[in-house]
Scaffold this motif. Sequence first.
Motif, mmCIF file in Angstrom:
data_model
loop_
_atom_site.group_PDB
_atom_site.id
_atom_site.type_symbol
_atom_site.label_atom_id
_atom_site.label_comp_id
_atom_site.label_asym_id
_atom_site.label_seq_id
_atom_site.Cartn_x
_atom_site.Cartn_y
_atom_site.Cartn_z
ATOM 1 N N THR A 1 26.605 -9.276 26.156
ATOM 2 C CA THR A 1 27.050 -9.461 24.574
ATOM 3 C C THR A 1 28.226 -8.393 24.335
ATOM 4 N N GLY A 2 29.144 -9.326 23.805
ATOM 5 C CA GLY A 2 30.447 -8.826 23.317
ATOM 6 C C GLY A 2 30.418 -7.726 22.031
ATOM 7 N N PHE A 3 31.570 -6.951 22.369
ATOM 8 C CA PHE A 3 31.889 -6.161 21.206
ATOM 9 C C PHE A 3 33.537 -5.464 21.471
ATOM 10 N N PRO A 4 34.134 -5.676 20.571
ATOM 11 C CA PRO A 4 33.833 -5.770 18.965
ATOM 12 C C PRO A 4 33.849 -7.356 18.396
ATOM 13 N N SER A 5 34.181 -8.339 19.458
ATOM 14 C CA SER A 5 33.919 -9.801 18.892
ATOM 15 C C SER A 5 32.417 -10.222 19.105
ATOM 16 N N GLY A 6 32.126 -11.106 18.263
ATOM 17 C CA GLY A 6 30.818 -11.691 18.037
ATOM 18 C C GLY A 6 30.807 -12.929 18.563
ATOM 19 N N VAL A 7 31.705 -13.447 19.626
ATOM 20 C CA VAL A 7 31.686 -14.648 20.271
ATOM 21 C C VAL A 7 30.519 -14.591 21.219
ATOM 22 N N ARG A 8 29.712 -15.522 21.188
ATOM 23 C CA ARG A 8 28.526 -15.856 22.114
ATOM 24 C C ARG A 8 28.963 -16.563 23.256
ATOM 25 N N GLY A 9 28.286 -16.153 24.451
ATOM 26 C CA GLY A 9 28.426 -17.065 25.672
ATOM 27 C C GLY A 9 28.162 -18.587 25.480
ATOM 28 N N THR A 10 28.847 -19.407 26.308
ATOM 29 C CA THR A 10 28.472 -20.830 25.984
ATOM 30 C C THR A 10 27.339 -21.128 27.125
ATOM 31 N N PRO A 11 26.329 -21.828 26.388
ATOM 32 C CA PRO A 11 25.168 -22.206 27.495
ATOM 33 C C PRO A 11 25.651 -22.988 28.580
ATOM 34 N N VAL A 12 24.870 -23.012 29.547
ATOM 35 C CA VAL A 12 25.190 -23.937 30.773
ATOM 36 C C VAL A 12 25.072 -25.329 30.362
ATOM 37 N N GLU A 13 23.906 -25.627 29.789
ATOM 38 C CA GLU A 13 23.818 -27.099 29.274
ATOM 39 C C GLU A 13 24.936 -27.763 28.585
ATOM 40 N N ILE A 14 25.620 -26.838 27.671
ATOM 41 C CA ILE A 14 26.728 -27.413 27.037
ATOM 42 C C ILE A 14 28.091 -27.758 27.922
ATOM 43 N N ILE A 15 28.363 -26.460 28.643
ATOM 44 C CA ILE A 15 29.469 -26.580 29.590
ATOM 45 C C ILE A 15 29.456 -27.880 30.334
ATOM 46 N N GLU A 16 28.066 -28.080 31.144
ATOM 47 C CA GLU A 16 28.055 -29.101 32.302
ATOM 48 C C GLU A 16 28.169 -30.713 31.256
ATOM 49 N N SER A 17 27.668 -30.523 30.159
ATOM 50 C CA SER A 17 27.651 -31.903 29.387
ATOM 51 C C SER A 17 29.002 -32.317 28.830
ATOM 52 N N ASN A 18 29.878 -31.206 28.673
ATOM 53 C CA ASN A 18 31.215 -31.579 28.038
ATOM 54 C C ASN A 18 32.334 -31.403 29.038
ATOM 55 N N SER A 19 32.194 -31.024 30.116
ATOM 56 C CA SER A 19 33.181 -30.638 31.173
ATOM 57 C C SER A 19 32.859 -31.201 32.507
ATOM 58 N N PRO A 20 33.573 -31.403 33.379
ATOM 59 C CA PRO A 20 33.478 -31.456 35.013
ATOM 60 C C PRO A 20 32.727 -30.265 35.604
ATOM 61 N N GLY B 1 32.455 -0.586 26.432
ATOM 62 C CA GLY B 1 31.837 -1.884 27.059
ATOM 63 C C GLY B 1 32.857 -2.752 27.615
ATOM 64 N N ALA B 2 32.133 -3.639 27.960
ATOM 65 C CA ALA B 2 32.990 -4.610 28.495
ATOM 66 C C ALA B 2 33.981 -5.611 27.382
ATOM 67 N N THR B 3 34.896 -4.797 26.922
ATOM 68 C CA THR B 3 35.411 -5.029 25.726
ATOM 69 C C THR B 3 36.161 -6.349 25.470
ATOM 70 N N SER B 4 36.779 -6.949 26.500
ATOM 71 C CA SER B 4 37.590 -8.327 26.161
ATOM 72 C C SER B 4 36.541 -9.461 26.342
ATOM 73 N N ILE B 5 36.676 -10.269 25.697
ATOM 74 C CA ILE B 5 36.026 -11.831 25.955
ATOM 75 C C ILE B 5 36.362 -12.225 27.228
ATOM 76 N N TRP B 6 35.504 -12.747 28.016
ATOM 77 C CA TRP B 6 36.146 -13.450 29.391
ATOM 78 C C TRP B 6 36.396 -14.933 29.039
ATOM 79 N N SER B 7 37.561 -15.380 28.734
ATOM 80 C CA SER B 7 37.857 -16.773 28.501
ATOM 81 C C SER B 7 38.231 -17.600 29.778
#
Length: 400
Positions: free
Chosen positions: A257-276, A216-222
């Motif tokens: 959905t990530g594997f092997p990491s269980g990190v979830r994607g950040t919701p759009v609302e969280i991104i836009e309310s916490n950053s420019p 799968g798309a192994t790496s988390i896209w940070s």
Amino acid sequence: MYEEGIHIPYMKYYCGGQLNESLQSIIAANVRAPYEVLGDLRAQVVAQEVAIKRLLEMMEEFGLTEIDTLGREIIQRSEKAMRKAIKGIPDGVYENEIFTDGVAEPIKIKCSVSIQGDEFAVDFTGSSSASSKGVNVSLYYTLAYVTYAVKAAIASDIPNNEGSFRPVRIDAPDGCVLNASHPMPTAARHIIGHFAPVCVLGALYHAIPDATIAEGATSIWSMQVYGEDLQGEPFSYVTFSTGGMGACPTKDGLSATGFPSGVRGTPVEIIESNSPLVIYQKELRPDSGGSGKYRGGLGQIIRFGVRTHKPWHFPTMFDCMHYPPRGLAGGSPGAKAEVLVNDQTSLESKRLYTFNPEDIVTLKLPGGGGYGKPKERDPEMVNVDVINGYMSRETAKADY
């Protein structure tokens, strides 16, 4: 190594219940986002305190004066169950290798899995040497992710503890990309480290094909962005997203959905309310899942910009742009990743870019590989994929 930040040796953050103020000051002065980092550390302290409280409550409830006896029993039972699970795998030596985009040149992950009775050994001899860039992985990181994937494949119901991992041995040559030692840089270790367990699962496919998944798309896209906001205040924001998982022998891969990491994607609302940051588009990426009896999970498309009056910075730390996730048992690979600026210029997978305020970046995350031959897929499942927009009619006709 020293461009990554100050090197702090093992120290107590708290001692006798008292915060080490000097250590906290050093941390706060050497991170880009001290408010968030110190908040994370405090959260970990509180979590520890809650765990201690709950443990003491449990001991009181059951009249326990110590837990060593109980712990030994759980560990022994877990080890026995794990050894039984390993015995169910045919003895032999199984090999696999994966190529990643690397930095400037590809990085090879190679593994040999040896099953002998109730012992499970993984050897990463043959993998690429460590890089001068920060994509190297410590052996502990490699060990943690590989043992997790092995356990998920062969004994997911056994508790996680020392006993369940006693029969499993992980080795990698000192100085290779999966066994970095000081002072080899490791800041972006997840980019390569997440390929190690996937490589092992690919080797296990030859022994237990019904218990493994396609790549799968192994790496988390940070997605890390920094600069100044509209008020002229400096910001540094990191958000996570994932591509598609590989398909398994019984169902389609999970999308975004990530594997092997269980990190979830950040919701759009969280991104836009916490950053420019402004997210202009976020949707599943059609035709990105590899074809097969079971389709690979879909990647996603994310278009974003920044509310600012000044140039902003974006270090790309991605993978699968040159080597797509492979399928299994005749399944097709997932779609390669792609990163564009202003829908025209393709970006490199690992490089620091500076953009103008009006620039728009588009991330096209990779899809997972398919499992089984496409001609074996239920035609109704193909039809549903087309109706839902997961697959174009053209792809359906060409692949199925």
